[in-house]
Write an enzyme that holds these catalytic residues in place. Structure first.
Site, PDB file in Angstrom:
ATOM      1  N   VAL A 179      66.675  18.898   5.288  1.00  0.00           N
ATOM      2  CA  VAL A 179      66.775  17.967   4.367  1.00  0.00           C
ATOM      3  C   VAL A 179      67.546  18.865   3.242  1.00  0.00           C
ATOM      4  CG1 VAL A 179      65.270  16.414   2.947  1.00  0.00           C
ATOM      5  CG2 VAL A 179      64.371  17.357   5.056  1.00  0.00           C
ATOM      6  N   SER A 180      68.314  18.186   2.817  1.00  0.00           N
ATOM      7  CA  SER A 180      69.378  18.909   1.737  1.00  0.00           C
ATOM      8  C   SER A 180      68.852  18.925   0.509  1.00  0.00           C
ATOM      9  CB  SER A 180      70.783  17.746   1.534  1.00  0.00           C
ATOM     10  OG  SER A 180      71.343  17.708   2.731  1.00  0.00           O
ATOM     11  N   MET A 181      69.592  19.511  -0.241  1.00  0.00           N
ATOM     12  CA  MET A 181      68.930  19.946  -1.899  1.00  0.00           C
ATOM     13  C   MET A 181      68.851  18.655  -2.471  1.00  0.00           C
ATOM     14  SD  MET A 181      70.979  23.309  -2.972  1.00  0.00           S
ATOM     15  CE  MET A 181      70.650  23.102  -4.542  1.00  0.00           C
TER      16      MET A 181
END
Length: 377
Positions: free
Chosen positions: A93-95
């Protein structure tokens, strides 16, 4: 989610707004779709470059929540879900700040038809649904297990976009044309299928890189003539689409660490300090454009890191170079990789050390071309 955990997420969203990462019109979408609803119970925490360890929502709730409500990437899968692999992060889950900036560049609005490549956890899918309507979103995920978890998470929050399991590089022609295409995985070659499936005037946003430097965020606008063109608009780092992953380098990737394979080694001494060649992301990005297929990693002995540091280059086809901290070079294979890298660095210096946002890409049926702005450069 407790009141405290909800407050932590709201503070995260507020921080995105204050930093300028959150584009106008996206705040409501972020508040309606908390990140924690899309993160699996087990996540993976990196431990100082020595690999990953599991952190579980039930077993380590404080650590789990702190990671999920931070502006940091959350690794959710290693080695494509297989056991006994090298421990490579393959889904995440990206920044939040990167997600917010990407969505801002995408500029998706109510009523737009959107194709998302890489459903992942489903969080960015949910944000798109909250912005344009879930009936307008088609999301493609190559990993069936990852897609299943995302579908469950989206269903729990009452969102029902069109979810497909397949190769996102092919897009989904059946549901085209799209007003916006967003990829959550990096490419080195923009699939022309994306251009074909996007309306003229539509926008494609994707992470883009080279094997040497996976660092650009590319924003293309589709033209009436079936091409797409646009600049790099940010510096980001995302996992690769599976079909374009460069081969692994370094210990555990095959071969002898620090060695030279592929025939008799050629020895020389470099007048260029190897530790300074890739001193910035902009230098590495430009060099990567001019040395196709080349990757690098650093090696050293824990007992004497300063004296044993070396830069190792390879192209995945038998060419390899090892450059020591004192400038000693050993190369083998068909290419002199270190000379190519030095020449590329000199080109970048001669061009005025342009930032990666000074480059732009044109994509057509014949392939893609990267140029330094203005186009004549």
């Amino acid at each position: 989610m407790t009141l405290l955990e909800d407050a932590e997420y709201q503070r995260l969203v507020q921080g995105l707004g204050e930093s300028g990462d959150l584009a106008e019109g996206w705040r409501g979408a972020f508040l309606r779709t908390p990140r924690s609803l899309f993160v699996p119970d087990t996540i993976w925490i990196e431990e100082g470059g020595s690999g990953y360890r599991a952190a579980r929502r039930q077993g380590q709730p404080g650590e789990w929540w702190a990671k999920v409500n931070s502006d940091d990437v959350v690794v959710t899968q290693l080695d494509d879900g297989a056991t006994g692999g090298p421990g490579l992060a393959t889904s995440s889950v990206s920044m939040p700040s990167l997600v917010a900036r990407m969505l801002g560049h995408l500029d998706a609005r109510a009523g737009h038809r959107v194709l998302e490549v890489g459903t992942g956890s489903g969080w960015s899918t949910a944000l798109l649904c909250a912005r344009v309507g879930d009936g307008q979103v088609t999301s493609v995920e190559i990993d069936g297990a990852v897609a299943h978890r995302a579908a469950l998470a989206l269903d729990r929050v009452g969102l029902r976009p069109r979810l497909l399991v397949g190769d996102g590089e092919l897009g989904s022609a059946r549901h085209a044309p799209y007003d916006r295409i967003s990829s959550t995985a990096a490419v080195a070659r923009v699939p022309y299928a994306w251009v074909e499936q996007c309306r003229p005037g539509g926008v494609i946003v994707t992470p883009w890189g080279t094997p040497l430097c996976n660092a650009g965020l590319l924003k293309l606008r589709v033209n009436e003539d079936g091409t797409a063109e646009g600049p790099f608009v940010d510096s980001v780092n995302f996992m690769w689409v599976r079909g374009q992953r460069p081969p692994l380098t370094g210990p555990g990737a095959g071969g002898v660490a620090g060695g030279v394979a592929g025939g008799a080694a050629r020895a020389s001494v470099s007048a260029v300090q190897p530790q300074h060649v890739f001193e910035s992301v902009h230098a590495a990005f430009a060099i990567g454009l001019r040395v196709p297929g080349v990757r690098y990693h650093e090696e050293w002995s824990g007992g004497d890191p300063q004296g044993t540091w070396r830069l190792v280059l390879c192209d995945g086809e038998g060419s390899r170079a090892v450059v020591r901290v004192d400038g000693g070079v050993r190369q083998s294979g068909a290419r002199d990789l270190w000379e190519e890298v030095v020449a590329a660095r000199q080109w970048w210096d001669g061009a005025g050390q342009p930032q990666l946002t000074a480059f732009r890409v044109r994509v057509g049926p014949e392939g893609q071309e990267v140029r330094l702005s203005p186009p004549s450069r």
